[in-house]
Scaffold this motif. Sequence first.
Motif, short mmCIF file in Angstrom:
data_model
loop_
_atom_site.label_atom_id
_atom_site.label_comp_id
_atom_site.label_asym_id
_atom_site.label_seq_id
_atom_site.Cartn_x
_atom_site.Cartn_y
_atom_site.Cartn_z
N UNK A 54 37.37 49.81 24.66
CA UNK A 54 37.16 48.74 23.68
C UNK A 54 37.54 47.38 24.24
N UNK A 55 38.69 47.30 24.94
CA UNK A 55 39.16 46.01 25.46
C UNK A 55 38.14 45.38 26.40
N UNK A 56 37.66 46.08 27.45
CA UNK A 56 36.66 45.45 28.32
C UNK A 56 35.35 45.18 27.59
N UNK A 57 35.01 46.01 26.59
CA UNK A 57 33.78 45.77 25.82
C UNK A 57 33.88 44.47 25.02
N UNK A 58 35.01 44.26 24.37
CA UNK A 58 35.21 43.03 23.60
C UNK A 58 35.20 41.80 24.51
N UNK A 59 35.85 41.91 25.66
CA UNK A 59 35.88 40.79 26.60
C UNK A 59 34.47 40.50 27.11
N UNK A 60 33.72 41.56 27.45
CA UNK A 60 32.37 41.38 27.97
C UNK A 60 31.42 40.79 26.94
N UNK B 56 36.07 56.60 35.47
CA UNK B 56 35.23 55.44 35.12
C UNK B 56 36.09 54.34 34.48
N UNK B 57 36.97 54.75 33.56
CA UNK B 57 37.83 53.79 32.88
C UNK B 57 38.75 53.09 33.88
N UNK B 58 39.30 53.85 34.82
CA UNK B 58 40.16 53.26 35.84
C UNK B 58 39.43 52.21 36.67
N UNK B 59 38.19 52.51 37.03
CA UNK B 59 37.37 51.55 37.79
C UNK B 59 37.11 50.29 36.98
N UNK B 60 36.77 50.46 35.68
CA UNK B 60 36.52 49.31 34.81
C UNK B 60 37.77 48.44 34.67
N UNK B 61 38.92 49.10 34.57
CA UNK B 61 40.18 48.35 34.48
C UNK B 61 40.39 47.49 35.72
N UNK B 62 40.16 48.06 36.90
CA UNK B 62 40.37 47.32 38.14
C UNK B 62 39.38 46.16 38.29
N UNK B 63 38.14 46.40 37.87
CA UNK B 63 37.13 45.35 37.99
C UNK B 63 37.43 44.17 37.08
N UNK B 64 38.03 44.43 35.90
CA UNK B 64 38.27 43.35 34.95
C UNK B 64 39.68 42.80 34.96
N UNK B 65 40.47 43.14 35.98
CA UNK B 65 41.88 42.78 35.96
C UNK B 65 42.11 41.27 36.07
N UNK B 66 41.14 40.52 36.64
CA UNK B 66 41.32 39.07 36.81
C UNK B 66 40.62 38.25 35.72
N UNK B 67 39.98 38.91 34.79
CA UNK B 67 39.24 38.20 33.75
C UNK B 67 40.20 37.69 32.67
N UNK C 54 56.50 40.59 30.00
CA UNK C 54 55.76 40.75 31.25
C UNK C 54 54.35 40.16 31.17
N UNK C 55 54.16 39.20 30.28
CA UNK C 55 52.82 38.65 30.05
C UNK C 55 52.21 38.08 31.33
N UNK C 56 53.04 37.63 32.28
CA UNK C 56 52.51 37.06 33.51
C UNK C 56 52.18 38.10 34.56
N UNK C 57 52.51 39.37 34.30
CA UNK C 57 52.26 40.41 35.31
C UNK C 57 51.16 41.37 34.87
N UNK C 58 50.24 40.87 34.06
CA UNK C 58 49.19 41.73 33.52
C UNK C 58 48.34 42.39 34.58
N UNK C 59 47.98 41.63 35.65
CA UNK C 59 47.14 42.19 36.70
C UNK C 59 47.84 43.33 37.42
N UNK C 60 49.12 43.15 37.71
CA UNK C 60 49.89 44.20 38.39
C UNK C 60 50.00 45.44 37.52
N UNK D 222 48.59 51.02 36.21
CA UNK D 222 48.16 52.02 35.25
C UNK D 222 46.85 52.66 35.65
N UNK D 223 45.95 51.89 36.27
CA UNK D 223 44.71 52.47 36.77
C UNK D 223 45.03 53.55 37.80
N UNK D 224 46.04 53.30 38.62
CA UNK D 224 46.46 54.30 39.61
C UNK D 224 46.94 55.58 38.93
N UNK D 225 47.73 55.41 37.85
CA UNK D 225 48.19 56.58 37.09
C UNK D 225 47.00 57.36 36.55
#
Length: 256
Positions: free
Chosen positions: A160-166, A111-122, A226-232, A237-240
């Motif tokens: 926590x991170x996606x919750x705070x952003x949301x 579930x966490x991996x899916x949430x990470x992928x969904x919010x990667x562009x936010x 690597x601040x510009x490569x956050x999405x990658x 890490x979601x893959x891991x």
Amino acid sequence: MLHIVLELLCGLIIGFTLGLIGGGGSILAVPLMVYVVGVKNPHVAIGTSAMAVAVNALAGVISHARAGTVKWRCAAIFEPCGVIGALGGAALGKRVDGQHLLVCFALLMVVVGVLMLRGRRNRGIEGAACNRQNAPKVMGGALGTGFLSGFFGIGGGFLIVPTLVACTDMPILYAIGTSLVAVAAFGASTALSYMLSGFVDWTMGGLFIAGGVVGSFLGMRAARRLSGAGETLTVLFATVIFVVAAYMLWRCLAVV
């Protein structure tokens, strides 16, 4: 000697991940303790990892605070509500069979991996913070993430991170810095509960902390470069997480 090296290395991985993207190290801590270090009792792995993650997150908070990327008002709202949830989750988690707990843990990782992928562009809204309008959402999110953190013995950074952003629309970098305050508090609350039941290995925890402090420092430096490569980084890490979750489910089903 090999055990000491493995525990230091695992701590380094946990700390590095926490420093790099504000989470992830905690959700890997239990699998590392069970499948790499060889801890037999899942409850001991959960209690010990919670203690180590709390200290490692605190090291990350210091680095983020110096960089000015912690929203302290949000942390002040999120932390106490989350601690209440964490204590309740830890009390329930200790009553669940260890193998069943690992299966639930693996499913949470998916579930966490899916949430990470969904919010990667936010990217969030610059200047967004906690206020009277979003405070109820922040408090509710804190209770929920705190409960899951306590139940599974994780710091909860990736929850926590996606919750705070949301809830606030704050930029991801500030959500990461703020989340580490809650990760430290949640981990300490969970560790205290498990410690009182005798489920903390202090020697192993100390080695994880030693490796983790170094890893947090290295992760924070890498995050700035690597601040510009956050999405990658998020996708990788979601893959891991998916791979580790699949391995945990395979091992647990093999036992059954």
